[in-house]
Write a protein that holds these residues in place. Structure first.
Motif, PDB file in Angstrom:
ATOM      1  N   THR A  42       0.847  -1.199   0.000  1.00 39.55           N
ATOM      2  CA  THR A  42       0.000   0.000   0.000  1.00 39.55           C
ATOM      3  C   THR A  42       0.884   1.251   0.000  1.00 39.55           C
ATOM      4  O   THR A  42       1.787   1.370   0.835  1.00 39.55           O
ATOM      5  N   PRO A  43       0.658   2.180  -0.913  1.00 34.66           N
ATOM      6  CA  PRO A  43       1.483   3.397  -0.959  1.00 34.66           C
ATOM      7  C   PRO A  43       1.300   4.237   0.318  1.00 34.66           C
ATOM      8  O   PRO A  43       0.196   4.330   0.863  1.00 34.66           O
TER       9      PRO A  43
ATOM     10  N   GLU B 253       1.274   7.409   0.697  1.00 36.41           N
ATOM     11  CA  GLU B 253       0.338   8.528   0.529  1.00 36.41           C
ATOM     12  C   GLU B 253      -1.123   8.080   0.637  1.00 36.41           C
ATOM     13  O   GLU B 253      -1.979   8.847   1.082  1.00 36.41           O
ATOM     14  N   PHE B 254      -1.390   6.829   0.241  1.00 40.11           N
ATOM     15  CA  PHE B 254      -2.759   6.304   0.357  1.00 40.11           C
ATOM     16  C   PHE B 254      -3.134   6.162   1.829  1.00 40.11           C
ATOM     17  O   PHE B 254      -4.251   6.522   2.236  1.00 40.11           O
ATOM     18  N   VAL B 255      -2.211   5.646   2.634  1.00 41.41           N
ATOM     19  CA  VAL B 255      -2.466   5.471   4.072  1.00 41.41           C
ATOM     20  C   VAL B 255      -2.667   6.836   4.732  1.00 41.41           C
ATOM     21  O   VAL B 255      -3.578   7.018   5.543  1.00 41.41           O
TER      22      VAL B 255
ATOM     23  N   HIS C  23      -3.801   9.467   3.322  1.00 39.06           N
ATOM     24  CA  HIS C  23      -5.130   9.935   2.893  1.00 39.06           C
ATOM     25  C   HIS C  23      -6.245   9.265   3.707  1.00 39.06           C
ATOM     26  O   HIS C  23      -7.213   9.921   4.118  1.00 39.06           O
ATOM     27  N   VAL C  24      -6.111   7.974   3.947  1.00 38.59           N
ATOM     28  CA  VAL C  24      -7.103   7.217   4.735  1.00 38.59           C
ATOM     29  C   VAL C  24      -7.208   7.794   6.150  1.00 38.59           C
ATOM     30  O   VAL C  24      -8.310   7.978   6.687  1.00 38.59           O
TER      31      VAL C  24
ATOM     32  N   ARG D 202      -8.949  11.169   5.939  1.00 35.42           N
ATOM     33  CA  ARG D 202     -10.356  11.051   5.521  1.00 35.42           C
ATOM     34  C   ARG D 202     -11.256  10.402   6.557  1.00 35.42           C
ATOM     35  O   ARG D 202     -12.363  10.872   6.804  1.00 35.42           O
TER      36      ARG D 202
ATOM     37  N   PHE E 237     -12.623   1.014   1.200  1.00 32.74           N
ATOM     38  CA  PHE E 237     -11.884   2.014   0.421  1.00 32.74           C
ATOM     39  C   PHE E 237     -10.592   1.399  -0.142  1.00 32.74           C
ATOM     40  O   PHE E 237     -10.256   1.613  -1.313  1.00 32.74           O
ATOM     41  N   ALA E 238      -9.890   0.620   0.707  1.00 30.05           N
ATOM     42  CA  ALA E 238      -8.641  -0.012   0.274  1.00 30.05           C
ATOM     43  C   ALA E 238      -8.913  -1.031  -0.838  1.00 30.05           C
ATOM     44  O   ALA E 238      -8.202  -1.055  -1.855  1.00 30.05           O
TER      45      ALA E 238
ATOM     46  N   HIS F 131      -9.600   0.443  -4.145  1.00 35.91           N
ATOM     47  CA  HIS F 131      -8.385   0.952  -4.798  1.00 35.91           C
ATOM     48  C   HIS F 131      -7.342  -0.145  -4.995  1.00 35.91           C
ATOM     49  O   HIS F 131      -6.199   0.131  -5.359  1.00 35.91           O
TER      50      HIS F 131
ATOM     51  N   HIS G  20      -5.701  -2.001  -2.891  1.00 37.67           N
ATOM     52  CA  HIS G  20      -4.559  -2.028  -1.984  1.00 37.67           C
ATOM     53  C   HIS G  20      -4.838  -3.038  -0.871  1.00 37.67           C
ATOM     54  O   HIS G  20      -5.989  -3.171  -0.433  1.00 37.67           O
TER      55      HIS G  20
END
Ligand code: TYC
Length: 114
Positions: free
Chosen positions: A45-46, A48-50, A52-53, A56, A98-99, A102, A104
């Motif tokens: 998982t990138p 930046e994605f974490v 963002h999670v 959010r 959400f993951a 996407h 991830h």
């Protein structure tokens, strides 16, 4: 909250029309059991994605989210929030959904607080 209503009589035989007396009783508000929501590290998982999670779904600022993400990345797991059972379940569901959407492999779980 418990509040008692005591019926008292002003007559010797205890009969007749009663006098209502509102009695204050000790109030003990029960706290619900709390659950930790945990974020787990993985290799794919990138970052930046974490981040963002965490912004959010857990209301963190970018700086807070980056710090927590790095803790998970280095230690393998971190508590990202503490909630009642229903809220914790909702957060875990939102993150996992959400993951997955996407694609991830990010994992999020919950655990009862001692
Ligand atoms: N280890 C991931 C990486 O190097 C980043 C990551 C951090 C993944 C936190 C998941 O919960 C996580 N891309």
């Amino acid at each position: 909250m418990l509040q008692g209503l005591l019926m008292m009589s002003d007559k010797p035989d205890g009969g007749g029309e009663g006098t209502s007396v509102v009695v204050e009783t000790r109030t003990r508000t029960q706290r619900p059991p709390l659950y930790k929501v945990l974020m787990l590290n993985d290799d794919y998982t990138p970052m930046e994605f974490v981040v963002h999670v965490l912004e959010r779904f857990f209301g963190m600022t970018h700086a807070q989210a980056f710090e927590v993400m790095l803790t998970v990345h280095k230690k393998g797991v971190a508590v990202v929030g503490v909630f009642t059972h229903e809220i914790a379940e909702t957060k875990v569901g939102q993150v996992m959904d959400f993951a997955r959407r996407h694609q991830h492999p990010l994992q999020c779980t919950m655990e009862k607080e001692d």
